[in-house]
Write a protein that holds these residues in place. Structure first.
Motif, PDB file in Angstrom:
ATOM      1  N   THR A 140      -1.887 -12.895   2.865  1.00 23.76           N
ATOM      2  CA  THR A 140      -3.169 -13.534   2.586  1.00 23.76           C
ATOM      3  C   THR A 140      -4.309 -12.671   3.122  1.00 23.76           C
ATOM      4  OG1 THR A 140      -2.176 -15.742   2.660  1.00 23.76           O
ATOM      5  CG2 THR A 140      -4.562 -15.609   2.943  1.00 23.76           C
ATOM      6  N   TYR A 141      -5.375 -12.597   2.359  1.00 21.57           N
ATOM      7  CA  TYR A 141      -6.487 -11.705   2.668  1.00 21.57           C
ATOM      8  C   TYR A 141      -7.825 -12.440   2.627  1.00 21.57           C
ATOM      9  CZ  TYR A 141      -3.232  -7.812   1.996  1.00 21.57           C
ATOM     10  OH  TYR A 141      -2.164  -6.949   2.108  1.00 21.57           O
ATOM     11  N   LEU A 142      -8.732 -11.994   3.489  1.00 19.57           N
ATOM     12  CA  LEU A 142     -10.128 -12.403   3.407  1.00 19.57           C
ATOM     13  C   LEU A 142     -10.813 -11.418   2.472  1.00 19.57           C
ATOM     14  CD1 LEU A 142     -12.639 -14.023   4.390  1.00 19.57           C
ATOM     15  CD2 LEU A 142     -12.806 -12.366   6.285  1.00 19.57           C
ATOM     16  N   ILE A 143     -11.434 -11.940   1.412  1.00 23.98           N
ATOM     17  CA  ILE A 143     -11.963 -11.079   0.352  1.00 23.98           C
ATOM     18  C   ILE A 143     -13.420 -11.439   0.058  1.00 23.98           C
ATOM     19  CG2 ILE A 143     -11.637 -10.269  -2.011  1.00 23.98           C
ATOM     20  CD1 ILE A 143      -8.730 -11.242  -1.827  1.00 23.98           C
ATOM     21  N   TYR A 172      -5.108 -11.135   6.849  1.00 25.56           N
ATOM     22  CA  TYR A 172      -5.096 -12.045   7.997  1.00 25.56           C
ATOM     23  C   TYR A 172      -3.997 -11.683   8.993  1.00 25.56           C
ATOM     24  CZ  TYR A 172      -8.676 -15.247   6.336  1.00 25.56           C
ATOM     25  OH  TYR A 172      -9.886 -15.792   5.962  1.00 25.56           O
ATOM     26  N   GLU A 173      -3.022 -10.928   8.554  1.00 30.98           N
ATOM     27  CA  GLU A 173      -1.992 -10.439   9.463  1.00 30.98           C
ATOM     28  C   GLU A 173      -2.401  -9.077  10.007  1.00 30.98           C
ATOM     29  OE1 GLU A 173       1.961 -10.450   7.874  1.00 30.98           O
ATOM     30  OE2 GLU A 173       1.555 -12.204   6.620  1.00 30.98           O
ATOM     31  N   LYS A 174      -1.829  -8.709  11.152  1.00 29.22           N
ATOM     32  CA  LYS A 174      -2.106  -7.397  11.721  1.00 29.22           C
ATOM     33  C   LYS A 174      -1.217  -6.370  11.050  1.00 29.22           C
ATOM     34  CE  LYS A 174      -2.333  -4.734  16.005  1.00 29.22           C
ATOM     35  NZ  LYS A 174      -3.625  -4.149  15.599  1.00 29.22           N
ATOM     36  N   LYS A 215     -12.971  -6.171  11.787  1.00 34.05           N
ATOM     37  CA  LYS A 215     -12.109  -7.066  11.015  1.00 34.05           C
ATOM     38  C   LYS A 215     -11.848  -8.352  11.782  1.00 34.05           C
ATOM     39  CE  LYS A 215      -7.235  -7.555   9.750  1.00 34.05           C
ATOM     40  NZ  LYS A 215      -5.924  -6.892   9.534  1.00 34.05           N
ATOM     41  N   GLU A 216     -11.566  -8.260  13.080  1.00 31.81           N
ATOM     42  CA  GLU A 216     -11.280  -9.450  13.882  1.00 31.81           C
ATOM     43  C   GLU A 216     -12.468 -10.393  13.942  1.00 31.81           C
ATOM     44  OE1 GLU A 216      -8.397 -10.579  15.157  1.00 31.81           O
ATOM     45  OE2 GLU A 216      -7.588  -8.927  13.953  1.00 31.81           O
ATOM     46  N   THR A 217     -13.690  -9.843  14.001  1.00 30.63           N
ATOM     47  CA  THR A 217     -14.872 -10.719  14.007  1.00 30.63           C
ATOM     48  C   THR A 217     -14.971 -11.497  12.696  1.00 30.63           C
ATOM     49  OG1 THR A 217     -16.375  -9.013  13.128  1.00 30.63           O
ATOM     50  CG2 THR A 217     -16.083  -9.108  15.523  1.00 30.63           C
ATOM     51  N   LEU A 218     -14.610 -10.858  11.592  1.00 31.46           N
ATOM     52  CA  LEU A 218     -14.660 -11.533  10.295  1.00 31.46           C
ATOM     53  C   LEU A 218     -13.584 -12.611  10.181  1.00 31.46           C
ATOM     54  CD1 LEU A 218     -15.227  -8.487   7.904  1.00 31.46           C
ATOM     55  CD2 LEU A 218     -16.908 -10.197   8.594  1.00 31.46           C
ATOM     56  N   LEU A 219     -12.384 -12.307  10.659  1.00 30.28           N
ATOM     57  CA  LEU A 219     -11.306 -13.288  10.569  1.00 30.28           C
ATOM     58  C   LEU A 219     -11.587 -14.516  11.430  1.00 30.28           C
ATOM     59  CD1 LEU A 219      -8.091 -11.039  10.557  1.00 30.28           C
ATOM     60  CD2 LEU A 219      -9.485 -11.833   8.637  1.00 30.28           C
ATOM     61  N   HIS A 220     -12.268 -14.316  12.547  1.00 31.64           N
ATOM     62  CA  HIS A 220     -12.663 -15.462  13.394  1.00 31.64           C
ATOM     63  C   HIS A 220     -13.794 -16.259  12.727  1.00 31.64           C
ATOM     64  CE1 HIS A 220     -10.437 -13.435  16.676  1.00 31.64           C
ATOM     65  NE2 HIS A 220     -10.289 -14.674  17.115  1.00 31.64           N
ATOM     66  N   LYS A 221     -14.640 -15.573  11.997  1.00 29.54           N
ATOM     67  CA  LYS A 221     -15.758 -16.258  11.320  1.00 29.54           C
ATOM     68  C   LYS A 221     -15.263 -17.054  10.113  1.00 29.54           C
ATOM     69  CE  LYS A 221     -19.604 -14.010  10.947  1.00 29.54           C
ATOM     70  NZ  LYS A 221     -20.677 -13.069  10.508  1.00 29.54           N
TER      71      LYS A 221
END
Length: 225
Positions: A140-143, A172-174, A215-221
């Motif tokens: 799964t991806y943030l796009i 979303y995965e590392k 990337k981590e800041t975006l995934l938390h947002k």
């Protein structure tokens, strides 16, 4: 006389276009029939000196994207002559109208394919994949998306914001990233097969750390609910 002149010009133009079309047809290769199509290409490596500027640009423009979604990748890339797309299923809509959970759409992953011999790198054609690997099926991806392009069928193909050099797709995965080493004297690029396990195609550990932190800041947002 005037009619004959126009007819001659028209015939000449048709002959030129026909010749160009036949040449393109002979040089065209259907990469959808290949088992590992990306291994036939070279890809660009994002340079260290542009990392800070690119992160600043993404910080400014990504939140303003027309569509922001989380989506599950369903398959590898499909090649459409001069570009490539990947099918995804929308899992969550953070922003934008016209998309809904469970909808299947396609995302442009490759914006350009350079088949001309004078643009070969290391004996391979090159492509613009936005310094980001294609999505892995099942992940799964943030796009971040800009708009849907017009097609002559029912397939919904979306493109990314044009302001960013790095294609804004974040798993979303590392995924482990290793520095990419150029194998070309004339461009900052390498064979795709040598960096195929990376999420991003970056030149150094320093830039990898910067992009992964962003990337981590975006995934938390934009967390998956």
């Amino acid at each position: 006389m005037k009619f004959k002149y126009i007819a001659a010009i028209t015939f000449f133009a048709f002959a030129v276009l026909l010749g160009a079309g036949l040449y393109s047809k002979t040089s065209y290769k259907d990469y959808n029939k290949e088992k590992e199509p990306l291994n036939h290409f070279s890809v660009g490596i994002f340079p260290d000196n542009l990392a800070d500027t690119q992160i600043e640009i993404m910080q400014e423009v990504l939140d303003n994207s027309r569509h922001i979604i989380a989506a599950r990748c369903e398959d590898t890339s499909k090649y459409l002559y001069s570009c490539a797309v990947q099918p995804v299923t929308v899992e969550q809509v953070f922003k934008g109208e016209g998309l809904k959970t469970g909808e299947k759409i396609s995302i442009q992953t490759v914006s350009q394919i350079f088949m001309e011999k004078d643009l070969y790198v290391g004996g391979k054609p090159s492509l613009n994949i936005g310094f980001v690997n294609e999505m892995k099926p099942g992940k799964t991806y943030l796009i971040f998306l800009d708009r849907k392009i017009d097609t002559h069928n029912e397939e919904k193909i979306f493109v990314h914001p044009k302001e960013t050099l790095i294609r804004p797709v974040f798993c979303y995965e590392k995924i482990e990233n290793k520095p990419c080493v150029s194998n070309s004297d004339i461009s900052n690029s390498t064979y795709y097969k040598d960096v195929s396990e990376n999420e991003f195609f970056l030149a150094s550990e320093t830039t990898i750390k910067k992009i992964e932190e962003f990337k981590e800041t975006l995934l938390h947002k934009y967390p998956i609910q």
